[in-house]
Design a protein around this motif. Structure first.
Motif, PDB file in Angstrom:
ATOM      1  N   LEU A 105       0.806  -1.222   0.000  1.00  0.00           N
ATOM      2  CA  LEU A 105       0.000   0.000   0.000  1.00  0.00           C
ATOM      3  C   LEU A 105       0.839   1.273   0.000  1.00  0.00           C
ATOM      4  O   LEU A 105       0.320   2.359  -0.259  1.00  0.00           O
ATOM      5  CB  LEU A 105      -0.932   0.006   1.214  1.00  0.00           C
ATOM      6  N   ASN A 106       2.129   1.135   0.272  1.00  0.00           N
ATOM      7  CA  ASN A 106       3.003   2.306   0.374  1.00  0.00           C
ATOM      8  C   ASN A 106       4.066   2.359  -0.724  1.00  0.00           C
ATOM      9  O   ASN A 106       5.012   3.152  -0.624  1.00  0.00           O
ATOM     10  CB  ASN A 106       3.687   2.316   1.741  1.00  0.00           C
ATOM     11  N   LEU A 107       3.907   1.593  -1.765  1.00  0.00           N
ATOM     12  CA  LEU A 107       4.925   1.538  -2.812  1.00  0.00           C
ATOM     13  C   LEU A 107       5.166   2.896  -3.463  1.00  0.00           C
ATOM     14  O   LEU A 107       6.283   3.188  -3.909  1.00  0.00           O
ATOM     15  CB  LEU A 107       4.530   0.520  -3.885  1.00  0.00           C
ATOM     16  N   HIS A 108       4.140   3.721  -3.508  1.00  0.00           N
ATOM     17  CA  HIS A 108       4.275   5.028  -4.156  1.00  0.00           C
ATOM     18  C   HIS A 108       5.248   5.947  -3.424  1.00  0.00           C
ATOM     19  O   HIS A 108       5.688   6.959  -3.976  1.00  0.00           O
ATOM     20  CB  HIS A 108       2.911   5.712  -4.250  1.00  0.00           C
ATOM     21  N   ARG A 109       5.607   5.585  -2.207  1.00  0.00           N
ATOM     22  CA  ARG A 109       6.524   6.408  -1.416  1.00  0.00           C
ATOM     23  C   ARG A 109       7.999   6.105  -1.735  1.00  0.00           C
ATOM     24  O   ARG A 109       8.892   6.774  -1.199  1.00  0.00           O
ATOM     25  CB  ARG A 109       6.276   6.196   0.074  1.00  0.00           C
ATOM     26  N   ILE A 110       8.238   5.114  -2.556  1.00  0.00           N
ATOM     27  CA  ILE A 110       9.623   4.780  -2.918  1.00  0.00           C
ATOM     28  C   ILE A 110      10.224   5.937  -3.714  1.00  0.00           C
ATOM     29  O   ILE A 110       9.691   6.344  -4.753  1.00  0.00           O
ATOM     30  CB  ILE A 110       9.680   3.481  -3.747  1.00  0.00           C
ATOM     31  N   LYS A 111      11.320   6.452  -3.234  1.00  0.00           N
ATOM     32  CA  LYS A 111      11.959   7.610  -3.861  1.00  0.00           C
ATOM     33  C   LYS A 111      12.444   7.260  -5.267  1.00  0.00           C
ATOM     34  O   LYS A 111      13.139   6.272  -5.472  1.00  0.00           O
ATOM     35  CB  LYS A 111      13.141   8.085  -3.007  1.00  0.00           C
ATOM     36  N   GLY A 112      12.050   8.099  -6.216  1.00  0.00           N
ATOM     37  CA  GLY A 112      12.510   7.928  -7.592  1.00  0.00           C
ATOM     38  C   GLY A 112      11.648   7.029  -8.444  1.00  0.00           C
ATOM     39  O   GLY A 112      11.884   6.922  -9.656  1.00  0.00           O
ATOM     40  N   LEU A 113      10.649   6.385  -7.864  1.00  0.00           N
ATOM     41  CA  LEU A 113       9.794   5.472  -8.615  1.00  0.00           C
ATOM     42  C   LEU A 113       9.044   6.224  -9.711  1.00  0.00           C
ATOM     43  O   LEU A 113       8.505   7.306  -9.477  1.00  0.00           O
ATOM     44  CB  LEU A 113       8.805   4.788  -7.663  1.00  0.00           C
ATOM     45  N   SER A 114       8.994   5.631 -10.902  1.00  0.00           N
ATOM     46  CA  SER A 114       8.330   6.284 -12.022  1.00  0.00           C
ATOM     47  C   SER A 114       6.814   6.233 -11.866  1.00  0.00           C
ATOM     48  O   SER A 114       6.277   5.410 -11.125  1.00  0.00           O
ATOM     49  CB  SER A 114       8.737   5.626 -13.346  1.00  0.00           C
ATOM     50  N   GLU A 115       6.124   7.107 -12.582  1.00  0.00           N
ATOM     51  CA  GLU A 115       4.657   7.144 -12.555  1.00  0.00           C
ATOM     52  C   GLU A 115       4.075   5.802 -13.013  1.00  0.00           C
ATOM     53  O   GLU A 115       3.091   5.331 -12.466  1.00  0.00           O
ATOM     54  CB  GLU A 115       4.154   8.285 -13.451  1.00  0.00           C
ATOM     55  N   GLN A 116       4.680   5.192 -13.996  1.00  0.00           N
ATOM     56  CA  GLN A 116       4.251   3.885 -14.479  1.00  0.00           C
ATOM     57  C   GLN A 116       5.180   2.813 -13.902  1.00  0.00           C
ATOM     58  O   GLN A 116       6.386   2.854 -14.137  1.00  0.00           O
ATOM     59  CB  GLN A 116       4.292   3.822 -16.007  1.00  0.00           C
ATOM     60  N   PHE A 117       4.602   1.886 -13.163  1.00  0.00           N
ATOM     61  CA  PHE A 117       5.431   0.804 -12.634  1.00  0.00           C
ATOM     62  C   PHE A 117       4.641  -0.492 -12.581  1.00  0.00           C
ATOM     63  O   PHE A 117       3.406  -0.490 -12.588  1.00  0.00           O
ATOM     64  CB  PHE A 117       6.011   1.154 -11.257  1.00  0.00           C
ATOM     65  N   VAL A 118       5.375  -1.587 -12.547  1.00  0.00           N
ATOM     66  CA  VAL A 118       4.774  -2.918 -12.483  1.00  0.00           C
ATOM     67  C   VAL A 118       5.233  -3.570 -11.187  1.00  0.00           C
ATOM     68  O   VAL A 118       6.433  -3.638 -10.910  1.00  0.00           O
ATOM     69  CB  VAL A 118       5.180  -3.792 -13.684  1.00  0.00           C
ATOM     70  N   PHE A 119       4.267  -4.051 -10.416  1.00  0.00           N
ATOM     71  CA  PHE A 119       4.574  -4.675  -9.137  1.00  0.00           C
ATOM     72  C   PHE A 119       4.580  -6.192  -9.267  1.00  0.00           C
ATOM     73  O   PHE A 119       3.629  -6.788  -9.775  1.00  0.00           O
ATOM     74  CB  PHE A 119       3.553  -4.250  -8.085  1.00  0.00           C
ATOM     75  N   PHE A 120       5.664  -6.810  -8.789  1.00  0.00           N
ATOM     76  CA  PHE A 120       5.820  -8.253  -8.788  1.00  0.00           C
ATOM     77  C   PHE A 120       5.957  -8.763  -7.359  1.00  0.00           C
ATOM     78  O   PHE A 120       6.731  -8.203  -6.573  1.00  0.00           O
ATOM     79  CB  PHE A 120       7.104  -8.675  -9.510  1.00  0.00           C
ATOM     80  N   ASN A 121       5.229  -9.829  -7.029  1.00  0.00           N
ATOM     81  CA  ASN A 121       5.607 -10.635  -5.873  1.00  0.00           C
ATOM     82  C   ASN A 121       6.744 -11.540  -6.320  1.00  0.00           C
ATOM     83  O   ASN A 121       6.971 -11.737  -7.523  1.00  0.00           O
ATOM     84  CB  ASN A 121       4.427 -11.483  -5.392  1.00  0.00           C
ATOM     85  N   ASP A 122       7.454 -12.137  -5.361  1.00  0.00           N
ATOM     86  CA  ASP A 122       8.613 -12.937  -5.747  1.00  0.00           C
ATOM     87  C   ASP A 122       8.250 -14.324  -6.277  1.00  0.00           C
ATOM     88  O   ASP A 122       9.137 -15.134  -6.542  1.00  0.00           O
ATOM     89  CB  ASP A 122       9.614 -13.053  -4.585  1.00  0.00           C
ATOM     90  N   ASP A 123       6.951 -14.595  -6.464  1.00  0.00           N
ATOM     91  CA  ASP A 123       6.547 -15.849  -7.084  1.00  0.00           C
ATOM     92  C   ASP A 123       5.998 -15.635  -8.490  1.00  0.00           C
ATOM     93  O   ASP A 123       5.396 -16.520  -9.078  1.00  0.00           O
ATOM     94  CB  ASP A 123       5.501 -16.575  -6.224  1.00  0.00           C
ATOM     95  N   MET A 124       6.230 -14.431  -9.043  1.00  0.00           N
ATOM     96  CA  MET A 124       5.754 -14.092 -10.382  1.00  0.00           C
ATOM     97  C   MET A 124       6.941 -13.945 -11.322  1.00  0.00           C
ATOM     98  O   MET A 124       7.826 -13.118 -11.078  1.00  0.00           O
ATOM     99  CB  MET A 124       4.956 -12.790 -10.338  1.00  0.00           C
ATOM    100  N   PHE A 125       6.947 -14.740 -12.379  1.00  0.00           N
ATOM    101  CA  PHE A 125       8.098 -14.815 -13.266  1.00  0.00           C
ATOM    102  C   PHE A 125       7.717 -14.493 -14.711  1.00  0.00           C
ATOM    103  O   PHE A 125       6.611 -14.809 -15.154  1.00  0.00           O
ATOM    104  CB  PHE A 125       8.707 -16.211 -13.222  1.00  0.00           C
ATOM    105  N   LEU A 126       8.658 -13.897 -15.441  1.00  0.00           N
ATOM    106  CA  LEU A 126       8.532 -13.753 -16.884  1.00  0.00           C
ATOM    107  C   LEU A 126       9.148 -14.994 -17.519  1.00  0.00           C
ATOM    108  O   LEU A 126      10.303 -15.324 -17.235  1.00  0.00           O
ATOM    109  CB  LEU A 126       9.253 -12.502 -17.376  1.00  0.00           C
ATOM    110  N   ILE A 127       8.382 -15.671 -18.362  1.00  0.00           N
ATOM    111  CA  ILE A 127       8.910 -16.893 -18.993  1.00  0.00           C
ATOM    112  C   ILE A 127       8.896 -16.790 -20.517  1.00  0.00           C
ATOM    113  O   ILE A 127       9.230 -17.761 -21.208  1.00  0.00           O
ATOM    114  CB  ILE A 127       8.139 -18.151 -18.537  1.00  0.00           C
ATOM    115  N   ASN A 128       8.524 -15.637 -21.043  1.00  0.00           N
ATOM    116  CA  ASN A 128       8.577 -15.392 -22.474  1.00  0.00           C
ATOM    117  C   ASN A 128       8.634 -13.887 -22.695  1.00  0.00           C
ATOM    118  O   ASN A 128       8.418 -13.104 -21.775  1.00  0.00           O
ATOM    119  CB  ASN A 128       7.370 -16.006 -23.191  1.00  0.00           C
TER     120      ASN A 128
END
Length: 331
Positions: A105-128
């Motif tokens: 709920l507080n990810l927007h407070r990360i310094k320098g984070l761009s307006e457009q971002f993609v959030f991943f849990n550590d069980d979500m993988f790119l496979i293609n």
């Protein structure tokens, strides 16, 4: 690329002795979820970074959110990596937290984070291979806004309660008929395939019940978080004081729902990724990895797994076959 897109990844090492020592100082309250599978390490995070390098080389930055522990193999000096510790963006009164919902709920407070971002849990993988347009189109997040009935299959899992809370918060601010009227073409978009029928079948209900949760990486506008906090800041602040995940929480899905309500999304097919629960969908999971038949894959842990060490090795072996080479993110 016109607009920068950052990735945000949260990770916890449930075997870290210092972290465990701190966690033992706090007792989960009533309605809390503190099962082991929330924290245990599958030792496959290197394949997340390999997947990003191979399939999404266009990413601007990777914000790696952690309590403080780091994988020994991670090259934190890589120009695309920003290590973000909890105390760098969470309010002091929320710390320490073992509640992923408070973090999300507080990810927007990360310094320098761009307006457009993609959030991943550590069980979500790119496979293609994925393109920026798989996450954002016309400056808006890609998502499948499919209303659905809310069901639960595990009385010990508070997830359904949290989803209900997400929908309740949205219903407190928006009128369902007005929302659909404003976003009619998106609500009944052909990208949803047969699942568009769910939106048709849910029309008679006066309020939103819930929405299909894909358990895929979530595309967000940082400004959505800021809007929700401006309108429900006191409530979110109170929930973020829950050190463990509870049935009273809301999670990052409330931000997705807010984007639906505001029409700040572009419709996407739900078949872009595959969600698998280990111990239930093993055959489908290993087939998806081997044939790379989806762009994204979520491998969801479950407390009912009988042989964790054996299954962990099988998952690592499967990833090794499609992503055998070290990435530049590894030492």
């Amino acid at each position: 690329m016109e607009n920068k897109i950052d990735f945000v990844l949260t990770w916890v090492d449930g075997s870290d002795e210092e972290w465990l020592k701190q966690r033992r100082q706090y007792q989960p309250g009533k309605g809390a979820d503190d099962t082991e599978c929330r924290y245990r390490d599958w030792e496959n995070l290197q394949y997340w970074f390999r997947g990003v390098e191979k399939f999404a080389p266009w990413v601007n930055r990777i914000y790696f959110v952690t309590w403080g522990h780091l994988p020994k193999w991670l090259d934190t000096s890589h120009p695309k990596i920003r290590v973000v510790r909890h105390e760098e963006f969470l309010k002091q009164e929320y710390l320490p937290t073992f509640n992923i919902n408070s973090i999300e709920l507080n990810l927007h407070r990360i310094k320098g984070l761009s307006e457009q971002f993609v959030f991943f849990n550590d069980d979500m993988f790119l496979i293609n291979k994925v393109e920026p347009e798989d996450f954002f189109k016309n400056g808006l997040p890609r998502d499948c806004c499919i209303e659905t009935a809310l069901v639960q299959d595990n009385v010990d899992n508070p997830f359904a309660n949290i989803l209900m809370n997400d929908a309740a918060l949205v219903n407190m601010h928006y009128n369902k008929r007005d929302v659909i009227r404003r976003n009619l073409k998106k609500w009944f978009h052909p990208a949803y395939g047969k699942m568009v029928l769910r939106n048709v079948l849910m029309l008679p209900y006066q309020e939103f019940s819930s929405f299909k949760y894909t358990h895929m990486p979530s595309a967000f506008l940082k400004s959505t978080f800021e809007q929700v906090w401006s309108e429900e800041g006191d409530r979110l602040d109170e929930l973020c004081h829950n050190r463990f995940r509870t049935v009273f929480d809301v999670n990052q899905y409330v931000m997705k729902y807010w984007q639906y309500m505001e029409g700040k999304y572009e419709p996407q097919s739900p078949s872009v990724g595959k969600f698998c629960i280990i111990g239930r969908d093993d055959e489908a999971m290993f087939d998806a990895i081997a044939h790379q038949s989806y762009r994204m894959l979520c491998i969801n842990d479950d407390s009912r797994i009988e042989n964790f060490p054996e299954m962990k090795k099988k998952v690592m072996d499967a990833f090794e076959k499609i992503l055998p080479e070290k990435s530049e993110f590894e030492l």
